[in-house]
Design an enzyme around this catalytic site. Structure first.
Site: not given
Ligand code: PEP
Ligand code: MG
Length: 534
Positions: A448, A183, A424, A495
């Site tokens: 991933d 936090h 991923e 992402c």
């Molecule tokens: C990823 O794998 O890039 C992703 C955005 O998902 P997470 O980091 O939540 O596994």
């Molecule tokens: Mg992921």
């Protein structure tokens, strides 16, 4: 003069100011057993302290939603039972009973693999500290009393400490404990205070009132700086602040490349508060709502109704786009209320879409909640960890089933809701051309994808230098996915952490990426990089 180097930055920035040592009062207690006659007296002390803490937290919860969760923990029957049984059955004094019960609670959180859940142990300890102070009638120190510019140095900081911080006086924060997802880190980032956490031994290196320098972005603290270093840091600070102001002034400029392509800049979020924080950056929407946090911060699988409330507000907040990723549990993310079988290779095991497809009713609760939220904004559904066309088709068929059910119930939703998938897994890269015919959008999860392509565990520190999303195999995969998506006319976003890495922007633009989704703190930097075309 001594330089202390720190690995992880919680919140960037530069500070030069005197140290304000923020240390807990003496909350120690004896361990001698109480007599049976003293039991009621000890229990009364607990009740009084708890009532006072709940009152305090109720006020704080109105100022900051973090305390709503605290309030829940303080009122938890397990806490009550734990303390009562230790006093009644084991004849422990109330402080020892509180301390041990809190420790048991905290250990549950700390033993979770997920970094975020680990940090929730701090919330539990925060309550423990308040209860102990209450039973001892000791006043806790108050950061609200600071009147001069300082760098606060503490063992650890609790959420209740951080909300009292006045960012115009607290120029920096350094803690011995805590992680970047704690936090204190999250709040410091949202207040723009340079912060370094987990700096082992810092308390023994500084003394109250002495001026120190810190560059949180570079992970450097200078203790007992000489005149030259002081001036150097002051100059660095001015330059940093001028640069920050310049970046902020670009927030109203749409991210358009030199070639005239409009790039979408979105945020990765885990809750409503993250969305509110990201809105300041003038985002184009939410590219990844990690819905698992809703499940992880709960005592049961959240119901359709519970989820709908959150998704609806999220949809209303993220005006242009809200991409909700369906439950991505397993791997390193666990649930306190559901026993996962131990697996040899959890990252190659029962996780993400595999769990959702196997637990269809639970999956449908989530999908109906997302669909209903789509009546309140531009909501998109995204499936994690897809490896086969069968999985994607099955997931889409379940969405269709949910639509029928909602129609029967007379509930509103967006009939044309987009359903996309994360890229991923190596399988999804190799089959990207086929997936592009079936998915409405792609979002590349490099976190991933990198570990699976390179066979390098994303969380293993020993091989961290081999975990590299600039590896030619990963870059080639990204290029192939973007090309496959564009061939079928679908938007391709990213992402994973790579999307928020300034050094990757030019490469990703050259590969044709349409949307960059990242944590809010990186957006200004990526926007600038896109605009400057470097
Ligand atoms: C990823 O794998 O890039 C992703 C955005 O998902 P997470 O980091 O939540 O596994
Ligand atoms: Mg992921």
């Amino acid at each position: 003069m001594e330089k202390v180097l720190v690995e992880k930055t919680a919140s960037r920035g530069i500070a030069v100011a005197p140290v304000y040592l923020y240390l807990d009062p003496d909350l120690s207690f004896g361990t001698e057993k109480i007599s049976k006659e003293q039991v009621q007296e000890e229990l009364d002390k607990f009740t009084q302290a708890k009532t006072a803490v709940v009152e305090e937290l109720t006020v704080l919860a109105q100022q900051n939603e973090i305390f709503a969760a605290h309030l829940e923990i303080a009122g938890d029957f397990m806490l009550q039972d734990g303390v009562e049984s230790k006093v009644k059955n084991d004849l422990k004094n109330v402080q020892q009973a509180i301390s041990e019960t809190i420790e048991e609670f905290a250990v549950i959180f700390e033993s979770m693999d997920d970094e975020y859940m680990k940090e929730r142990a701090a919330d539990v300890k925060d309550i423990g500290k308040r209860l102990l102070a209450g039973t001892k009638h000791v006043k806790l120190p108050d950061l609200g009393g600071i009147t001069e510019p300082v760098i606060v140095v503490a063992r650890d900081m609790y959420p209740s400490d951080t909300v009292k911080i006045n960012p115009s006086l607290v120029k920096g924060i350094i803690t011995e404990e805590g992680g970047v997802t704690s936090h204190v880190s999250i709040l410091a980032k949202s207040m723009g205070i340079p912060t370094l956490v987990g700096v082992k031994g810092i308390l023994s290196k500084v003394s109250d009132g002495e001026t120190i320098c810190m560059n949180a972005g570079e992970g450097v603290i200078v203790v007992q700086p000489d005149e030259e270093i002081l001036n150097e840091y002051k100059a660095q600070k001015e330059a940093y602040e001028a640069e920050k102001a310049r970046l902020e002034s670009l927030r109203n400029t749409p991210a358009v490349t030199k070639e005239g392509k409009r790039i979408y800049l979105c945020a990765n979020v885990g809750n409503l508060k993250d969305i509110k924080n990201a809105l300041v950056m003038n985002i184009d929407g939410v590219g990844l709502f990690r819905s698992e946090f809703l499940y992880m911060q709960n005592t049961h699988f959240p119901t359709e109704e519970e989820q709908f409330k959150v998704y609806k507000e999220a949809a209303q907040l993220s005006s242009q786009e809200l991409t909700i990723r369906t439950l991505d549990i397993g791997g390193d993310k666990e649930l306190s209320y559901y026993e996962f079988e131990k697996e040899e290779n959890p990252f190659l095991g029962w996780r993400a879409i595999r769990i959702s497809l196997d637990m269809k009713e639970m999956f449908k609760e989530q999908l109906r909640a997302i669909l209903r939220a789509s009546a309140f904004g531009h909501v998109r559904i995204m499936f994690p960890m897809i490896i086969s066309m069968e999985e994607l088709k099955e997931a889409k068929a379940i969405v269709q089933e949910c639509k029928e059910e909602l129609k029967e119930r007379g509930e509103a939703f967006d009939e044309n809701i987009e359903t996309g998938m994360m890229i991923e897994t190596p399988a999804s890269v190799i089959l990207a051309d086929e997936f592009a015919k079936e998915a409405d959008f792609f979002s590349i999860g490099t976190n991933d994808l990198t570990q699976y392509i390179l066979a390098v565990d994303r969380g293993n520190k020993k091989i961290a230098d081999r975990y590299d999303y600039f590896h030619p195999a990963v870059v080639k995969a990204i290029g192939q996915v973007i090309e496959a998506g564009h061939k079928e006319g679908i938007k391709v976003g990213m992402c994973g952490e790579m999307a928020g890495d300034q050094k990757a922007v030019k490469l990703l633009l050259d590969l044709g990426l349409d949307e960059f989704s990242m944590s809010a703190g990186s957006i200004d930097y990526v926007r600038e990089q896109i605009l400057s075309g470097n």
